[in-house]
Every structure is written in C-alpha cells, then in structure tokens.
Design a protein around this motif. Structure first.
Motif, PDB file in Angstrom:
ATOM      1  N   ARG A 211       0.856  -1.183   0.000  1.00 44.74           N
ATOM      2  CA  ARG A 211       0.000   0.000   0.000  1.00 44.74           C
ATOM      3  C   ARG A 211       0.888   1.229   0.000  1.00 44.74           C
ATOM      4  O   ARG A 211       1.822   1.337   0.805  1.00 44.74           O
ATOM      5  CB  ARG A 211      -0.936   0.003   1.202  1.00 44.74           C
ATOM      6  N   THR A 212       0.615   2.155  -0.906  1.00 45.70           N
ATOM      7  CA  THR A 212       1.461   3.330  -1.078  1.00 45.70           C
ATOM      8  C   THR A 212       0.590   4.548  -1.385  1.00 45.70           C
ATOM      9  O   THR A 212      -0.419   4.414  -2.091  1.00 45.70           O
ATOM     10  CB  THR A 212       2.481   3.116  -2.218  1.00 45.70           C
ATOM     11  N   LEU A 246      -2.298   7.040   3.785  1.00 42.23           N
ATOM     12  CA  LEU A 246      -0.996   6.752   4.398  1.00 42.23           C
ATOM     13  C   LEU A 246      -0.135   8.006   4.536  1.00 42.23           C
ATOM     14  O   LEU A 246       0.787   8.028   5.341  1.00 42.23           O
ATOM     15  CB  LEU A 246      -0.240   5.711   3.562  1.00 42.23           C
ATOM     16  N   VAL A 251       3.271   0.410   3.330  1.00 45.21           N
ATOM     17  CA  VAL A 251       2.891  -0.722   4.172  1.00 45.21           C
ATOM     18  C   VAL A 251       2.997  -1.962   3.298  1.00 45.21           C
ATOM     19  O   VAL A 251       2.376  -2.034   2.224  1.00 45.21           O
ATOM     20  CB  VAL A 251       1.455  -0.585   4.724  1.00 45.21           C
ATOM     21  N   ARG A 253       2.786  -6.209   3.091  1.00 40.18           N
ATOM     22  CA  ARG A 253       2.362  -7.472   3.723  1.00 40.18           C
ATOM     23  C   ARG A 253       2.836  -8.634   2.869  1.00 40.18           C
ATOM     24  O   ARG A 253       2.527  -8.704   1.685  1.00 40.18           O
ATOM     25  CB  ARG A 253       0.844  -7.536   3.882  1.00 40.18           C
ATOM     26  N   VAL A 258       3.549  -8.122   8.426  1.00 41.38           N
ATOM     27  CA  VAL A 258       3.311  -6.754   7.954  1.00 41.38           C
ATOM     28  C   VAL A 258       4.491  -5.870   8.332  1.00 41.38           C
ATOM     29  O   VAL A 258       4.940  -5.861   9.489  1.00 41.38           O
ATOM     30  CB  VAL A 258       2.013  -6.176   8.559  1.00 41.38           C
ATOM     31  N   ASP A 260       5.202  -2.044   8.460  1.00 42.18           N
ATOM     32  CA  ASP A 260       4.491  -0.768   8.380  1.00 42.18           C
ATOM     33  C   ASP A 260       5.483   0.382   8.490  1.00 42.18           C
ATOM     34  O   ASP A 260       5.967   0.709   9.566  1.00 42.18           O
ATOM     35  CB  ASP A 260       3.435  -0.681   9.488  1.00 42.18           C
ATOM     36  N   SER A 262       4.686   3.471   7.153  1.00 46.98           N
ATOM     37  CA  SER A 262       3.905   4.621   6.693  1.00 46.98           C
ATOM     38  C   SER A 262       4.046   5.801   7.652  1.00 46.98           C
ATOM     39  O   SER A 262       4.276   5.634   8.852  1.00 46.98           O
ATOM     40  CB  SER A 262       2.430   4.248   6.573  1.00 46.98           C
ATOM     41  N   SER A 265       1.243   5.674  10.362  1.00 47.53           N
ATOM     42  CA  SER A 265       1.488   4.818  11.528  1.00 47.53           C
ATOM     43  C   SER A 265       2.442   5.496  12.506  1.00 47.53           C
ATOM     44  O   SER A 265       2.294   5.384  13.720  1.00 47.53           O
ATOM     45  CB  SER A 265       2.050   3.459  11.093  1.00 47.53           C
ATOM     46  N   ARG A 266       3.426   6.247  11.983  1.00 46.95           N
ATOM     47  CA  ARG A 266       4.367   6.934  12.867  1.00 46.95           C
ATOM     48  C   ARG A 266       3.670   8.070  13.621  1.00 46.95           C
ATOM     49  O   ARG A 266       3.961   8.331  14.792  1.00 46.95           O
ATOM     50  CB  ARG A 266       5.565   7.448  12.067  1.00 46.95           C
TER      51      ARG A 266
END
Length: 276
Positions: A211-212, A246, A251, A253, A258, A260, A262, A265-266
C-alpha cells in the motif's frame, strides 16, 4: 487444522513448519517431491500402528529415546531430509500422540506443494483442487466410492487416477491420492477444498501486497522487489495499491507478516506517546 491443536502441539507444529519452509526455499523440486512422498508413507505407517504412534508422541518419554526409535525404524528406508524432519517431530512436545499425525500430514502436504512452488504451478494446482472439490460435492456417489475403506486402497487410487488422467498436474494428483488413501473422517470434497486453500496460502508467500500513497515508478518497484526478495530469501512478486490515507511511506504485507513504514502509523505512534 492446527487451530484444533492444544497449545504445546500448536507451538511444536509452528516450529516444524518454519523449519520446513526454510527447507523448501533451499531445496530442489526433486528433493521436495521425494520428501513429500516419504512423509506421506510415514504418516500411513503411523496411522496403521497406534502403538508405535503412542511411543513417538509420548511427551513423558525422553526425546533421545523417541528419535532413536525413528532412526531404527526409518534408517535406510527414507532419505536424509525425511529422516531429519521425522526425528525433529518425534523430539517435539505433543499434547497427545494423535497430534503427531496431524503434524506429519501438514508437513507432507506442504512439502508436496513446494514442488509446485518450484515449477511455478501453484496457481494451477489451487484451481484444480478447488474444481475437484466442487465436482465431488456435486457427485456424492463418486465421493463415496473413492472414500469406501472396504475397497482396497489401490483400487480407489486407480479410480482416482483414471478420473484425473491428463486433467490434473502431478502435484494435484499426488495430494488427492493421499486423501483417497486416508480420508481421515472428512469428505473428499472438504479435503480437496482444504488443499486448495493451503495452495492459495502458499502462493501468498511469494506475493508482497504493498500500500502506497503515490504510484511507484518502475525503478522503485524493481528496487523494492529486489530488497524484499533478499529479505525473505525467495523470489517475491509485487502487488501495489494506492492508499492516500498513508500520507507517505509504505505498508508491505508478505503472507502473515506486515512491515508498516507509513507516515500515518508513525503519527499514530507519536500521538499515543503524548501525555494525556
């Protein structure tokens, strides 16, 4: 299958599965074909010999005694890879002796599917197994004939062979032959669909779902593919999808793991670290 095992057996099977996956990544198709066939033969032996199964799965017996029994039983009858895999299983801790059969079947299936991984036919095998399951579900009389334990195993296997001749790959045929030899209390349609799901899961080991927030360039995809292939020690295919939420980063998988990296997430992690 492993979901029905008690914790000790689940842990032992998980460790054995990890070791086998490493073996699959570094072994040839011919070695894996032999390994799968020999593990299935050991499975049939222990299925017929409950006393032997109890000895090998007895957690109260010293592990050295159990592995010594494996050596006496299988030395010069199977290859080194098979002997090592079965010895490791015998040395492991099982909640009950019958769980050893479950583990043997799981590893035999995995090794056999490893042949399809090596020759890039996993998708074909997955589709064939699914179709066989659907046919058996629609033809209960055929399923009954293939599962009838009052008929000698080889006659039922020959019936299966005649049905699949020129219609299924060697890996599909090998897996279904073992289901016919030992239905193990489940309908053949269910067994075939289980195998199809396992093939799908195995195929997913070789796919990185990415995922981008922005579309990757061809060079970025190539560099990411190379990095992931080195990280996992096997060829990896990339499946990228856009996800503007994101903000930045990626991300990834691969199978059940996974990574992560992104920005979202940070930021979430930073918010959680702020005092309330």
């Amino acid at each position: 299958m492993a979901a029905y095992l008690q914790p000790a057996s689940r842990d032992s099977l998980g460790e054995a599965t990890d070791r086998l996956d490493n073996l699959i990544d570094t072994s040839s198709a011919a070695d894996l074909e032999r390994l799968g066939a020999e593990l299935f033969s050991v499975l049939r032996l222990l299925d017929r010999q409950p006393r032997l199964r109890r000895h090998l799965g007895d957690a109260s017996a010293p592990a050295a005694a159990r592995t010594s029994l494996v050596d006496r039983l299988l030395m010069d009858k199977v290859g080194r890879l098979t002997l090592d895999v079965v010895s490791d299983l015998a040395a492991a801790r099982w909640s009950q002796p019958g769980d050893l059969l479950e583990a043997l079947e799981a590893l035999a299936r995995r090794a056999t599917l490893g042949v399809a991984e090596k020759n890039s036919s996993l998708e074909e095998v997955e589709d064939q197994l699914f179709r066989i399951g659907r046919i058996l579900n629609r033809e209960p009389e055929l399923s009954r004939l293939l599962s009838d334990r009052s008929t000698p195993d080889e006659r039922r296997v020959e019936l299966l062979r005649s049905l699949l001749e020129d219609k299924a790959s060697p890996v599909t045929t090998a897996l279904m032959k073992e289901c016919v030899r030992a239905p193990r209390g489940l309908g053949l349609d269910v067994r075939a669909e289980e195998l199809s799901e396992l093939a799908a899961a195995r195929r997913d080991r070789y796919v990185a779902h990415v995922r981008t927030p922005i579309r990757l360039t061809a060079e970025q995809e190539w560099r990411l593919t190379e990095s992931l292939s080195r990280l996992y020690g096997r060829p990896i295919s990339l499946q990228a999808e856009l996800d503007e939420q994101l903000l930045g980063g990626l991300v990834v998988r691969v199978g059940g793991e996974v990574i992560d990296g992104s920005v979202a997430s940070r930021l979430d992690a930073a918010r959680r670290g702020l005092p309330s």
